[in-house]
Write a protein that holds these residues in place. Structure first.
Motif, PDB file in Angstrom:
ATOM      1  N   VAL A   1     -36.603 -15.299  66.117  1.00 29.13           N
ATOM      2  CA  VAL A   1     -35.986 -15.832  67.600  1.00 29.13           C
ATOM      3  C   VAL A   1     -34.954 -15.124  68.335  1.00 29.13           C
TER       4      VAL A   1
ATOM      5  N   LYS B   1     -32.435 -13.268  67.253  1.00 28.30           N
ATOM      6  CA  LYS B   1     -30.962 -13.095  67.080  1.00 28.30           C
ATOM      7  C   LYS B   1     -30.581 -11.958  66.451  1.00 28.30           C
TER       8      LYS B   1
ATOM      9  N   GLU C   1     -37.990 -23.524  63.228  1.00 28.86           N
ATOM     10  CA  GLU C   1     -37.650 -24.662  63.869  1.00 28.86           C
ATOM     11  C   GLU C   1     -36.079 -24.682  63.921  1.00 28.86           C
TER      12      GLU C   1
ATOM     13  N   GLU D   1     -33.916 -22.683  63.215  1.00 29.68           N
ATOM     14  CA  GLU D   1     -33.205 -21.531  63.685  1.00 29.68           C
ATOM     15  C   GLU D   1     -33.419 -21.551  65.310  1.00 29.68           C
ATOM     16  N   ARG D   2     -34.619 -21.769  65.760  1.00 29.27           N
ATOM     17  CA  ARG D   2     -34.630 -22.124  67.394  1.00 29.27           C
ATOM     18  C   ARG D   2     -33.675 -23.211  67.651  1.00 29.27           C
ATOM     19  N   ARG D   3     -33.458 -24.182  67.045  1.00 30.70           N
ATOM     20  CA  ARG D   3     -32.415 -25.219  67.398  1.00 30.70           C
ATOM     21  C   ARG D   3     -31.249 -24.603  67.480  1.00 30.70           C
TER      22      ARG D   3
ATOM     23  N   ALA E   1     -30.453 -21.419  68.060  1.00 32.48           N
ATOM     24  CA  ALA E   1     -30.372 -20.826  69.052  1.00 32.48           C
ATOM     25  C   ALA E   1     -30.065 -21.366  70.488  1.00 32.48           C
ATOM     26  N   GLU E   2     -30.827 -22.401  70.565  1.00 32.34           N
ATOM     27  CA  GLU E   2     -30.713 -23.055  71.640  1.00 32.34           C
ATOM     28  C   GLU E   2     -29.377 -23.903  72.020  1.00 32.34           C
ATOM     29  N   GLN E   3     -28.816 -24.192  70.946  1.00 31.55           N
ATOM     30  CA  GLN E   3     -27.692 -25.122  71.231  1.00 31.55           C
ATOM     31  C   GLN E   3     -26.163 -24.024  71.142  1.00 31.55           C
ATOM     32  N   GLY E   4     -26.559 -22.966  70.505  1.00 29.11           N
ATOM     33  CA  GLY E   4     -25.341 -21.864  70.388  1.00 29.11           C
ATOM     34  C   GLY E   4     -24.608 -22.276  69.285  1.00 29.11           C
TER      35      GLY E   4
END
Length: 345
Positions: free
Chosen positions: A200, A202, A319, A321-323, A325-328
């Protein structure tokens, strides 16, 4: 009755809390938040921010709640760190657990489910590994887990009303399929978690610690188990003990192993993202191969894994990890350090 979950704000502990809620259990959590997150504790669950060996906090919990069982997840888990700082691991994993067991005996708690590890075996020379394999841990982490198993054995022998289950984990990964919880460690040390972070964006890539092990591709081989299947094994252990079943030590794994290279390639395939994998030297404490024989858990505890598939484990980890990354990060202190994956349990 109420179940106490230590480390319930952490990765596996928070999944256990959700599992217990799904089974209509009353739950209270104690966690010092050294690695866990308060936001990982579900709304409505009683939460005590304290060290697991804090006698005053435990007194309050046992006085305010009718505890009949303890799930003990709190502890230190990084194998290479244990080699560098052994006393920390004996303190966190053995001494503090001893204090918790002592308190449980004092309060006449009948059921204790312990988070042990396949690291107690060391390099067993058996494939797959059964619970009858000699225990010869190769790291202070593994030794601290084995010492705690001995404490539980001896305490149960001295107190017939006290029974326990010690579940020896293999490599835990993935996230709750409903995305209610996942691996959100501030410091990432597990291979699938770190590879997902690379996928993702990071981190730039991952490190492989040693490619000269006596395995098919030279990298360590591990048995990866989905966290949701793992907590189901814990719940079945509670059912077993509540039904009057004897104390038990059981492996929790799938019986199939994947090398570090295979896992990295699988993460690339599932994510559709290529990233760099850098070969480095071996680290102390890493066994070449360890795969579970989980026959005992499947037969005695009636454990039936539902997510025994590497692609599924990786997909759920990605999934989550993407969440993240999106939320911070939830707070500034929740940001992960850039460290390399743990090849061991």
């Amino acid at each position: 009755m109420t179940v106490l979950v230590t480390g319930g704000a952490g990765y596996i502990g928070s999944h256990m809390v959700w599992k217990l809620l799904d089974r209509n259990e009353q739950v209270v959590v104690i966690d010092d938040l050294s690695t866990g997150h308060a936001w990982a504790v579900p709304d409505g669950v009683a939460f005590v921010h304290a060290d697991v060996a804090d006698k005053s906090a435990l007194d309050r919990i046992f006085s305010e709640h009718q505890i009949d069982a303890v799930f003990h997840f709190a502890g230190a888990i990084i194998v290479p760190e244990s080699v560098e700082f052994p006393l920390k691991y004996y303190r966190e994993n053995a001494s503090k657990t001893g204090a918790l067991i002592d308190h449980a005996i004092e309060r006449r708690i009948a059921h204790f489910i312990y988070s042990s590890s396949a690291a107690v075996y060391g390099a067993p020379g058996m494939d797959p590994v059964t619970e009858a394999a000699p225990c010869a841990p190769e790291s202070p982490y593994g030794t601290s887990k084995l010492v705690t198993e001995w404490m539980l054995r001896d305490v149960a022998a001295a107190n017939p009303a006290f029974r326990y289950a010690a579940l020896r984990y293999f490599n835990v990964a993935g996230a709750d399929p409903d995305m209610r919880s996942g691996q959100s460690s501030r410091v990432s040390t597990h291979l699938i978690k770190i590879a997902a972070e690379a996928a993702v964006g990071k981190r730039d890539g991952v490190s492989i610690f040693g490619d000269d092990f006596p395995t098919p591709d030279g990298t360590c081989v591990r048995d990866y188990i989905h966290v949701s299947d793992l907590v189901e094994a814990h719940y079945q252990a509670l059912v077993h003990l509540r039904a009057g079943g004897p104390s038990i030590i059981a492996n929790c794994g799938y019986g199939s192993g994947y090398s570090v290279r295979q896992v990295i390639e699988a993460v690339k395939a599932v994510s559709g993202v290529d990233f760099e994998a850098i070969i480095g030297p071996r680290r102390p404490g890493d066994a070449a191969m360890i795969v579970a024989d989980s026959t005992l858990a499947r037969t005695v505890l009636n454990w039936s894994p539902q997510l025994d598939d590497l692609e599924t484990i990786i997909r759920h980890a990605l999934e989550w990890e993407r969440r993240l990354a999106e939320q911070g990060p939830k707070t500034p202190s929740d940001q992960d350090s850039q460290v390399c994956p743990e090849n061991s349990i």
